[in-house]
Design a protein around this motif. Sequence first.
Motif, mmCIF file in Angstrom:
data_model
loop_
_atom_site.group_PDB
_atom_site.id
_atom_site.type_symbol
_atom_site.label_atom_id
_atom_site.label_comp_id
_atom_site.label_asym_id
_atom_site.label_seq_id
_atom_site.Cartn_x
_atom_site.Cartn_y
_atom_site.Cartn_z
ATOM 1 N N PHE A 1 -14.427 10.440 -8.298
ATOM 2 C CA PHE A 1 -14.501 9.131 -7.652
ATOM 3 C C PHE A 1 -13.335 8.298 -8.187
ATOM 4 O O PHE A 1 -13.251 8.051 -9.396
ATOM 5 N N PHE A 2 -12.440 7.876 -7.245
ATOM 6 C CA PHE A 2 -11.241 7.206 -7.724
ATOM 7 C C PHE A 2 -10.675 6.342 -6.605
ATOM 8 O O PHE A 2 -11.148 6.356 -5.466
ATOM 9 N N THR A 3 -9.659 5.586 -6.922
ATOM 10 C CA THR A 3 -8.948 4.768 -5.933
ATOM 11 C C THR A 3 -7.578 5.361 -5.714
ATOM 12 O O THR A 3 -6.984 5.958 -6.611
ATOM 13 N N THR A 4 -7.079 5.181 -4.478
ATOM 14 C CA THR A 4 -5.750 5.681 -4.155
ATOM 15 C C THR A 4 -5.087 4.700 -3.204
ATOM 16 O O THR A 4 -5.745 3.790 -2.664
ATOM 17 N N LEU A 5 -3.809 4.822 -3.016
ATOM 18 C CA LEU A 5 -3.044 3.933 -2.141
ATOM 19 C C LEU A 5 -2.782 4.638 -0.819
ATOM 20 O O LEU A 5 -2.363 5.790 -0.778
ATOM 21 N N MET A 6 -3.016 3.912 0.264
ATOM 22 C CA MET A 6 -2.786 4.479 1.598
ATOM 23 C C MET A 6 -2.075 3.436 2.456
ATOM 24 O O MET A 6 -2.167 2.227 2.212
ATOM 25 N N ASN A 7 -1.439 3.889 3.537
ATOM 26 C CA ASN A 7 -0.749 3.036 4.511
ATOM 27 C C ASN A 7 0.196 2.069 3.800
ATOM 28 O O ASN A 7 1.121 2.495 3.124
#
Length: 651
Positions: free
Chosen positions: A577-583
Amino acid sequence: MLNVSDDFNKAMKAENRRFETRIKVGDRIFTKNDINSWVYSGGSISGETFQIGSTFSNSIKIEFCSILENIKELTEVTVEVGIATYDADYNYDNIPPEKVGSARVGYAKLIHYKPTVYEYVSIGTFYVTKCDPDRNENKTTLEASDRFVFLENEYVSELTYPASIRDVALEIANKSGSIINETNFSMISTSKINKPEGYTFRQAIGLIAQFEAGYARFSRINQLEIMQLIDPKFAVSPAEYFQKGLTKNELMYKIGGISCTVSVQSESGNEQVTYLAGSNTGPQIVLENKVMTQSLLETIYQKISNVNFYPFTLNWRGNPALETGDWLTLTDRDGTPFKTPNLSYTLTFKGGLTATSSANTNSSAQTVSAYSPPLNQIIKEINSRVDAAGKNSVYDGTEEPPYPKEGDIWFKKNGPDDEIWIYTKLADGTYDWVMTTSTRLSDEIQEKIDNSVPSDEIVKTINLSQEMDGKEWLKITGAKIWLTDQTRIDDAIIQDAMIGNLSASKLTAGTINASDVNIINLNASNISTGTLTAVDIEGVKIKGSKITSVGEDFSMLQDNGAITWIRNSDGKEIFKFFTTLMNLKEGNVRLEVSDSGSLSIYSKKMNKNFLSFSGVGTNMSGYANLDKLSITGDSNSLSYTPTSFEYQSDG
């Protein structure tokens, strides 16, 4: 001089002396019953001149009364000699005669139960250089020398030069495998010298001894030392001389000057330069030292310029605790005491002990024709200084000042002692030098010291009785009481109130029980290892670390904002479970599920899943087990039940 007991010295001066010896050759031990004799030869600054820098090798020659087999060269030999400090044969009682009826019983000898007690001192550690068995005479003669036999190899220094004299000395000892007297070596000069080349280890340590104005030796306990003359306040009484045993040269020896010729690099090549210090009259010391400088030579001269003594030879009863380099107080035929150094020492053991002490230094005056030291005028000026009143002169040296006047002061060096003489008008109207004070103790004071209460008796006196009622105390007041590392304090006697300030930096061992201690304001940067158990942490920021929570089946790892679940059995990652950068670099929260894994939202109350998602192979499935599902927007809504599907709009 070796440290021995008062009983030892008393027994040495006694009329009847009983000796024993212990000799260890390799693994075998011999006593006086196994030998005919041994002769020990020791030396220090001995020779025709005052040989500073001497590396005299002490030696011993032993004659065994049997054949010794398989004695190899350099086998270690240790020799000790002991004297009976309690002789059972001289400690018994004679029982007076008694009458039994008409018969008389004669004197009876009552043998004391206490056996003879010997106190031993070491003569030294030696290494076999020669072993000569004589089968015709059934004896073996063994000769051995001290550890200098191992210092004949070439010394090649690896230090960076110029280097300190002390560092060079330590390297010589380390490379030659010699054990040093650490206290002694710590006092060696730190002046810089150039690299000594072309010397053996033995010659090189002799150079160190030159700079220290002394001599090199291996002590009785086999430690390498750089020594100077020492005054142990030891006197040999005439009663200990053998008949006509003392020969004294009435011409005092006093060093005139020192010279040393060295090769110095110049533009035209190497030149031989002779450095000079002191006077051009009197006995001269000529040194060989390739790294000598004028400054170092001047320093050496200042250390020995006041050495003076009467050369002598003394045949006497001997004391094995005495060493070469010790000053002796002797008494000449006129009854005048004088001090002279024990430069050469021979001990002979043949069941009893005899000794020869000597200092056969040539005391005749001589002149070096090429001698022209630049400091002559300064020395002459120092030798006659005007006192503060401007009326009298102050002299120093061993030679009587010429043309003195009343009130002149003469600081005279007499062996190891300093004396103050004043030119005084005597009762008969004549003038002469009168000694007013000396560092040499008077016979009366020395006798009081010798007969003072022994140290062990002083301890007994201070050690007050245990029957004291508590009202009597021994109180010692002083600003300079120094407790050394050999001071003993019994356990559990220092109480809280006796400790002023305790620095935690002094706690280097042991265990502190946290149940007995409250620690506040602990700097966590100092916690570098170990495990914290059963700790509640509040209000803490944890930065730059991985946090792992280990369960029975799974572990959870938090790292860089991501939370990962790992199966303990095989270490496989199950969820992440993590955060990522998109767009446009907008944040996105992502839950990664491992292969063939599933995600469920479970109701513990109803014992069934609200939602369930799974993927097998390339297919993905989603399931919902809901009684109602509503999706609401700003002006519309969508609701679902198992029996209806409804859409509502406010528009």
